[in-house]
Enzyme design. Structure first.
Site, short mmCIF file in Angstrom:
data_model
loop_
_atom_site.label_atom_id
_atom_site.label_comp_id
_atom_site.label_asym_id
_atom_site.label_seq_id
_atom_site.Cartn_x
_atom_site.Cartn_y
_atom_site.Cartn_z
N CYS A 1 0.97 -1.32 0.07
CA CYS A 1 -0.02 0.06 0.05
C CYS A 1 0.89 1.31 0.02
O CYS A 1 1.37 1.59 1.12
CB CYS A 1 -0.84 0.00 1.29
SG CYS A 1 -1.93 1.44 1.24
N CYS B 1 -0.42 3.95 2.19
CA CYS B 1 -0.12 4.07 3.64
C CYS B 1 1.12 4.08 3.91
O CYS B 1 1.56 4.94 5.05
CB CYS B 1 -0.72 2.51 4.03
SG CYS B 1 -2.01 1.81 3.39
N ASP B 2 2.39 3.76 3.25
CA ASP B 2 3.54 3.64 3.59
C ASP B 2 4.76 4.49 2.80
O ASP B 2 5.63 4.66 3.16
CB ASP B 2 3.96 2.11 3.63
CG ASP B 2 3.13 1.43 4.31
OD1 ASP B 2 2.55 1.73 5.45
OD2 ASP B 2 2.88 -0.10 4.08
#
Ligand code: NAP
Length: 307
Positions: free
Chosen positions: A131, A134-135
């Site tokens: 992701c 997300c990261d």
């Protein structure tokens, strides 16, 4: 006893919830372990009709949920652990609690696919991610590798180029599955370098519990080399979340639910919506449309059954 339980809270599940709630069916939505579905992992959505400036994915899906709740849909967090669809009412085990329902809408979506290397699995959350949204933030000024040749890989590559010092996009073939517009955008991005006909043999360094590099192999020339990298993003597609229904609902060999016309599945009273059945379109708008269809069919089914 519920009229209708909806498994999944992405676009498909939330839209089904809006329609079922407005039909006075008081749906129960099992949010699932990836609540909000794929949209909750994206940033700007530019192709959902009605938002000329675009809308953030998490906001769009949260709006849908609020809309459904406004009409009386109930949401429970947690995951469906087990289902007995052999007789009606169907019995569902939601994290240990049994719920009974006359009809079921499966909108459980599809989860990220992994390459399958032991080192990859050990380093998830320690430099390996599925992701970018997300990261990506963690790799500011660092070297990033993205695996895949589809639209997801192009999108993640472009997104990650905002953070990384360089993005290396590794694809196992020469031809790309990505759409022309997405591929062109990635090609035009000066921070993205392409490695085609290349597979990942190993991710380093499990002993340090952090990603330091990868061993790559050119499948045409046979050349093998190590490349330094800090962030490793896997964007190679998804797997439908149907394991809990295995042997009960008919699926194709990959686990995608087989449609029996409209939103019907092989089990009477069980309907499908969204990515759990759709391996072709997989868009927010098509998932929403499918959620609408499933709710309307569930309503028709319940009426015919006298509920
Ligand atoms: P996809 O189209 O199925 O592409 C997956 C890619 O990963 C393929 O290039 C595939 O290689 C590669 N791959 C699969 N397994 C692999 C493995 N074990 N090792 C290495 N590579 C592997 O999946 P996707 O990119 O996630 O896209 C899914 C759908 O969502 C598509 O319909 C896409 O158009 C859509 N989408 C749209 C947008 C957008 O418009 N903004 C963004 C993201 C996704 P091969 O080509 O060799 O099979």
């Amino acid at each position: 006893m519920h009229n209708v339980v909806i498994v999944g809270s992405g676009c498909a599940g939330n839209t089904a919830a809006i329609y079922a709630a407005r039909a006075n069916l008081k749906p129960l939505v099992i949010a699932g372990k990836e609540a909000g579905g794929q949209l909750s992992l994206t940033t700007l959505v530019e192709n959902f009709p009605g938002f000329p400036e675009g809308i953030q994915g998490p906001e769009l899906v949260e709006n849908m949920k609020k809309q459904a709740q406004g009409f009386g849909a109930e949401y429970v967090s947690g995951d469906l652990l087990d289902a007995d669809l052999s007789t009606r009412p169907f019995k569902l085990n939601i994290e240990g609690e049994t719920v009974e329902t006359q009809s079921l809408i499966v909108a459980s979506g599809a989860s990220a696919r992994w390459i399958g290397l032991e080192s990859e699995q050990k380093l998830i959350g320690h430099g390996v991610s599925s992701c970018a949204t997300c990261d990506g933030f963690f790799y500011r000024g660092r070297k990033i590798m993205v695996i895949g040749g589809g639209d997801s890989a192009m999108e993640e590559g472009n997104f990650l180029s905002r953070f990384g010092s360089e993005v290396v996009l590794v694809h196992r073939r020469e031809q790309f599955r990505a759409s022309k517009i997405m591929l062109d955008r990635a090609h035009a991005n000066p921070k993205i370098k392409f490695l085609t006909n290349t597979v990942v043999e190993e991710i380093f360094d499990v002993s340090k519990n952090t990603v330091t590099g990868a061993r790559l192999k050119n499948v045409v020339t046979g050349e093998v080399w190590n490349q330094e990298v800090d962030g490793f993003f896997v964007a190679i597609g998804h797997i439908p979340n149907t394991a809990v229904f295995k042997g009960q609902i008919e699926t194709d060999p990959d686990g995608y639910i087989l449609s029996k016309g409209g939103a019907r599945t092989s089990v009477k009273g069980v309907f499908h919506a969204g990515d759990v059945q759709d391996r072709t379109y997989r868009q927010a708008i098509t998932a929403s449309g499918a959620g609408c269809m499933a709710a309307m069919e569930a309503e028709k089914f319940l009426e015919a059954e006298g509920h």
